[in-house]
Design an enzyme around this catalytic site. Structure first.
Site, mmCIF file in Angstrom:
data_model
loop_
_atom_site.group_PDB
_atom_site.id
_atom_site.type_symbol
_atom_site.label_atom_id
_atom_site.label_comp_id
_atom_site.label_asym_id
_atom_site.label_seq_id
_atom_site.Cartn_x
_atom_site.Cartn_y
_atom_site.Cartn_z
ATOM 1 N N SER A 15 3.941 33.746 14.553
ATOM 2 C CA SER A 15 2.568 33.408 14.919
ATOM 3 C C SER A 15 1.591 34.503 14.513
ATOM 4 O O SER A 15 1.930 35.683 14.449
ATOM 5 C CB SER A 15 2.481 33.178 16.439
ATOM 6 O OG SER A 15 2.837 34.359 17.141
ATOM 7 N N ASN A 37 1.710 41.378 14.784
ATOM 8 C CA ASN A 37 2.099 42.620 15.464
ATOM 9 C C ASN A 37 3.259 43.322 14.767
ATOM 10 O O ASN A 37 3.254 44.542 14.588
ATOM 11 C CB ASN A 37 2.496 42.326 16.914
ATOM 12 C CG ASN A 37 1.352 41.781 17.746
ATOM 13 O OD1 ASN A 37 0.192 41.889 17.374
ATOM 14 N ND2 ASN A 37 1.683 41.183 18.864
ATOM 15 N N GLN A 39 9.572 31.099 22.523
ATOM 16 C CA GLN A 39 9.882 29.757 22.026
ATOM 17 C C GLN A 39 11.317 29.336 22.352
ATOM 18 O O GLN A 39 11.691 28.181 22.098
ATOM 19 C CB GLN A 39 9.663 29.686 20.506
ATOM 20 C CG GLN A 39 8.194 29.707 20.084
ATOM 21 C CD GLN A 39 7.456 28.452 20.503
ATOM 22 O OE1 GLN A 39 7.106 28.279 21.670
ATOM 23 N NE2 GLN A 39 7.211 27.560 19.561
ATOM 24 N N ASN A 98 15.155 39.920 24.737
ATOM 25 C CA ASN A 98 15.038 40.822 25.881
ATOM 26 C C ASN A 98 16.018 40.398 26.970
ATOM 27 O O ASN A 98 16.776 39.433 26.808
ATOM 28 C CB ASN A 98 13.587 40.902 26.376
ATOM 29 C CG ASN A 98 13.067 39.583 26.938
ATOM 30 O OD1 ASN A 98 13.829 38.726 27.400
ATOM 31 N ND2 ASN A 98 11.747 39.412 26.909
ATOM 32 N N GLY A 138 13.682 46.918 28.567
ATOM 33 C CA GLY A 138 12.526 47.638 29.071
ATOM 34 C C GLY A 138 12.797 49.121 29.257
ATOM 35 O O GLY A 138 13.353 49.796 28.374
ATOM 36 N N ASP A 144 7.416 43.452 19.853
ATOM 37 C CA ASP A 144 7.149 43.318 18.419
ATOM 38 C C ASP A 144 7.246 44.673 17.721
ATOM 39 O O ASP A 144 7.753 44.771 16.595
ATOM 40 C CB ASP A 144 5.772 42.703 18.196
ATOM 41 C CG ASP A 144 5.668 41.291 18.745
ATOM 42 O OD1 ASP A 144 6.685 40.577 18.744
ATOM 43 O OD2 ASP A 144 4.565 40.908 19.196
#
Length: 312
Positions: free
Chosen positions: A10, A54, A171, A193, A223, A254
């Site tokens: 995107s 990104n 998605q 993730n 994270g 990203d």
């Protein structure tokens, strides 16, 4: 050797509104079946975003050679001009004049809880953008994009014999078990993730070892707990890098993926590739917006040495 990375995904505009209170002060638990609420947002900003934008921004900044394969709409002017000023090619961005750019509207409260609305817009036409026209490449990444586009790009990359990272992101819920297993079987790498890997396992019935056995590597980010790379029966633990400050997590994943692409194109060991990816995520989180951090390749190399004690 060709160092080009094709970045499929995107290209979006993010509009971020800040609500100076807490959502739970206005949302009543027993009335959620008939919500009609307005959050006053005194501050608003717009940011250039989208996964492909990104990733390409970060990859260019570290010294890579990204080529964006995406779709924009009638309101593409400002973003197109920005990409050109940055030196990022727009040759493989399809323009759909009957659509608007993909746009995400984010309302955040003082605890950084978010209520988001995403309009896919032009990204829904990703399947019309022929990836073969982008030319030869060392690697590609299929990041969140139009449902049909992600599937077509995967099939086409296999035909073109270009290895790719499958990065389903937000998605992922759009695909059923068979579709996800097909992506995994076609991909060379998969990245997700901690939430996404659980959903991927639940949806497909595959375990982490099952998924990793079909790939050169499975990369799972966690994270502040760092990340894990599963490759050739081995689990490599990548430490998180301490961020200078934690301002905005938007786009951190990203940035991490740009590090993966750069390390792969350079032929690095996974330990170094993962560490660079971790560093880029930490650099990004210290800045508001997904594309507002500015560093030279030399500065990033210095930051890497400071964090890990050796130069790549």
């Amino acid at each position: 050797m060709n160092q080009t990375s094709l970045i499929c995904g995107s290209i979006a505009i993010d509009t971020i509104l800040q609500f100076p209170g807490r959502f739970d002060s206005l949302l009543l638990a027993d009335q959620l079946h008939k919500v009609n609420v307005s959050f006053l947002a005194p501050t608003m900003r717009t940011e250039f975003g989208g996964c492909a934008g990104n990733i390409a921004y970060n990859l260019m900044m570290v010294g890579g050679d990204p080529r964006i394969v995406g779709v924009m709409g009638q309101d593409h002017g400002a973003y197109t001009e920005r990409l050109r000023k940055l030196g990022l090619s727009t040759d493989n961005i399809l323009i759909k004049p009957e659509a608007y750019n993909a746009q995400c509207f984010v309302t955040a409260d003082e605890d950084n809880n978010q209520i988001n609305a995403f309009h896919p817009g032009a990204m829904s036409y990703a399947h019309e953008n022929d990836i073969a026209k982008a030319g030869p490449a060392r690697i590609a990444i299929i990041s969140p994009d139009g449902h049909l586009g992600m599937q077509k790009h995967a099939a086409d990359l296999v035909k073109l014999e270009i290895p790719f990272i499958f990065d389903p992101g937000q998605q992922l819920p759009m695909f059923n078990a068979d579709e996800l297993i097909d992506f995994i079987n076609k991909a060379t790498y998969v990245t997700a993730n901690d939430y996404e890997i659980e959903l991927l396992m639940s949806r497909t019935g595959l375990t982490i070892p099952d998924i990793a056995s079909r790939l050169e590597a499975l990369i799972v980010t966690r994270g502040e707990q760092g990340s894990e790379i599963y490759t050739q029966g081995e689990r490599i633990v990548i430490p998180a890098v301490q961020a200078e400050q934690v301002l905005d997590p938007t786009g951190c994943g990203d940035a991490y993926r740009a590090g993966l692409l750069y390390g792969i194109t350079q032929g690095w060991k996974w330990e170094t590739t993962g560490r660079l990816a971790s560093l880029l995520g930490a650099i990004k989180i210290a800045h508001k917006g997904a594309q507002n951090h500015k560093f030279t390749p030399a500065q990033i190399a210095d930051r890497f040495e400071a964090a890990f004690g050796y130069r790549y």
